[in-house]
Design an enzyme around this catalytic site. Sequence first.
Site, PDB file in Angstrom:
ATOM      1  N   CYS A   1      34.060   7.324  -9.762  1.00  0.00           N
ATOM      2  CA  CYS A   1      34.671   7.100  -8.449  1.00  0.00           C
ATOM      3  C   CYS A   1      35.506   5.831  -8.456  1.00  0.00           C
ATOM      4  O   CYS A   1      36.444   5.693  -7.663  1.00  0.00           O
ATOM      5  CB  CYS A   1      33.594   7.047  -7.372  1.00  0.00           C
ATOM      6  SG  CYS A   1      32.326   5.795  -7.642  1.00  0.00           S
TER       7      CYS A   1
ATOM      8  N   ASN B   1      28.373  12.761 -12.348  1.00  0.00           N
ATOM      9  CA  ASN B   1      29.136  11.921 -13.277  1.00  0.00           C
ATOM     10  C   ASN B   1      28.321  10.783 -13.875  1.00  0.00           C
ATOM     11  O   ASN B   1      28.600  10.332 -14.985  1.00  0.00           O
ATOM     12  CB  ASN B   1      30.411  11.388 -12.601  1.00  0.00           C
ATOM     13  CG  ASN B   1      30.112  10.493 -11.423  1.00  0.00           C
ATOM     14  OD1 ASN B   1      29.208  10.763 -10.635  1.00  0.00           O
ATOM     15  ND2 ASN B   1      30.873   9.420 -11.283  1.00  0.00           N
TER      16      ASN B   1
ATOM     17  N   GLU C   1      28.616   7.221  -0.433  1.00  0.00           N
ATOM     18  CA  GLU C   1      29.505   6.623  -1.434  1.00  0.00           C
ATOM     19  C   GLU C   1      30.364   7.760  -1.939  1.00  0.00           C
ATOM     20  O   GLU C   1      29.866   8.675  -2.605  1.00  0.00           O
ATOM     21  CB  GLU C   1      28.687   5.969  -2.546  1.00  0.00           C
ATOM     22  CG  GLU C   1      29.459   4.940  -3.349  1.00  0.00           C
ATOM     23  CD  GLU C   1      30.295   5.574  -4.442  1.00  0.00           C
ATOM     24  OE1 GLU C   1      31.543   5.617  -4.275  1.00  0.00           O
ATOM     25  OE2 GLU C   1      29.725   6.035  -5.431  1.00  0.00           O
TER      26      GLU C   1
ATOM     27  N   GLY D   1      29.100  11.422  -3.741  1.00  0.00           N
ATOM     28  CA  GLY D   1      29.825  12.636  -4.075  1.00  0.00           C
ATOM     29  C   GLY D   1      31.207  12.620  -3.460  1.00  0.00           C
ATOM     30  O   GLY D   1      31.771  11.558  -3.169  1.00  0.00           O
TER      31      GLY D   1
END
Length: 481
Positions: free
Chosen positions: A282, A150, A248, A226
């Site tokens: 995220c 992303n 993370e 991820g």
Amino acid sequence: MSTLGNLIGGEIVGPADGRQIEVTNPATGETIGAVPALTRDELGRVFDAAEAGAKAWRATGPLARGRVLIDAAALVRAEAAELTDLIVREMGKTRAEASGEVGKAAEFFEYYGGMARQPYGELIADARPGTYAMQIREPLGVVVLITPWNDPLLTPARKLAPALSAGNAVVIKPATETPLITLRLAEILHRAGVPAGVLNTVTGRGSEIGDALVDDHRVRAVSFTGSTPVGLELQRRLAGRAVRVQTEMGGKNAAVVLADADLDLAVSVIMTGAFGQAGQRCTATSRLIVDRRVADALRTKIAERVGALRVGAGDADGVDLGPVVSRAAQADIQSRVERGLAEGASVISAPTLEPGLTERGAFVQPVLLAFDRQNSLWREEVFGPVLGMIEVDGFDEAIAAVNDSVYGLSSAVFTESLASANRFIDEADTGQVSVNQPTIGWDIHHPFGGFKDSGSPFKEQGSEALRFYSRVKTAAVRSGA
């Protein structure tokens, strides 16, 4: 279509026996490049190179390492147009989003290049006569970085810059969907002067090489960004070994709008947090918690903004949202929304898409929904342009709703009360907390990371990142009789 090779031991290595992974443009389905599909058997060479590189890089010294990172930042800025274009084609971001990502990547290398001039130890008292003691920070050795699709340039830069500044050798594996930009970054760092073996890239399918990548006995730390299931499995796999683990992971981030909030400000900021980058962050805002006293007014304002969103290819003019990263991601988001609707959610607002757009590329209709706290859309990360709204009565219900999640990455509150703001900061069970700001957008020197199933004890960014990538040695020196 061009095939980019991996940087291994200072050399660019192409695919062996024609084994490669094709990379496609999510807006068109066009193949834009390819990378090698490495096997487990090829990783030994990678770690041999990294082991040698770790020794050379440690001996290079912090000032010389910092100079390389600053030179790399200059190259990133000089080649920004090309890097921006590659991110747009490979990942689907709008041109503005991709350009911002390139700028941030350069800032990471500038920041950690400058940090090389900071103290890396200190003197401490020793009770023994004629003796002084010190604590020294030194590199770990070989570290493995596993990065997502992303933010395919920013996240590698976020991890690489502190890892290299601290003196480690790196083995980095980019996401299969977006490996091209990471290989370009590695090539830039190589040109900036990173010695052979200090930076090594690994492209391949995680199902084939993932375990071998972290099982090598020379690995001293693993930093992963991820999904939560993969991150938790990585933590379990490395448990019991002397390997540091930084994960993370996912988020289900909430924005609270209290009754005294500036609604126009709240709507503008929440739109950015929820729908920027097609919701593929995220830290994206996915839960909107609104005091019932202002719910009708806020719903009207935000529904109008959502209905006006423009979806199209990232390089098209006037586009607010590009495609999501892949057809698989498109199908997953659509499936989750359909499930949520079947469980009782209702659509408040969604824009009308150009006919045939979702068939031509991996586009998703952004949507504002109403649902309750039993709905799967309340609990599960969607990772797309989907925002759900609930109503609450007052601060206590709002903070309870924020914390009603296995995730704890980021949250925000909109209020004009300093007391409410400070109470929210204290009571929100998230690693990142904003007041009248979005759940996204943390700067390079801000410590970054979540609580609960969103993260691990080690934060990224700022000086905290250097703590993860270095170890403390204590030394005592007797200088006299």
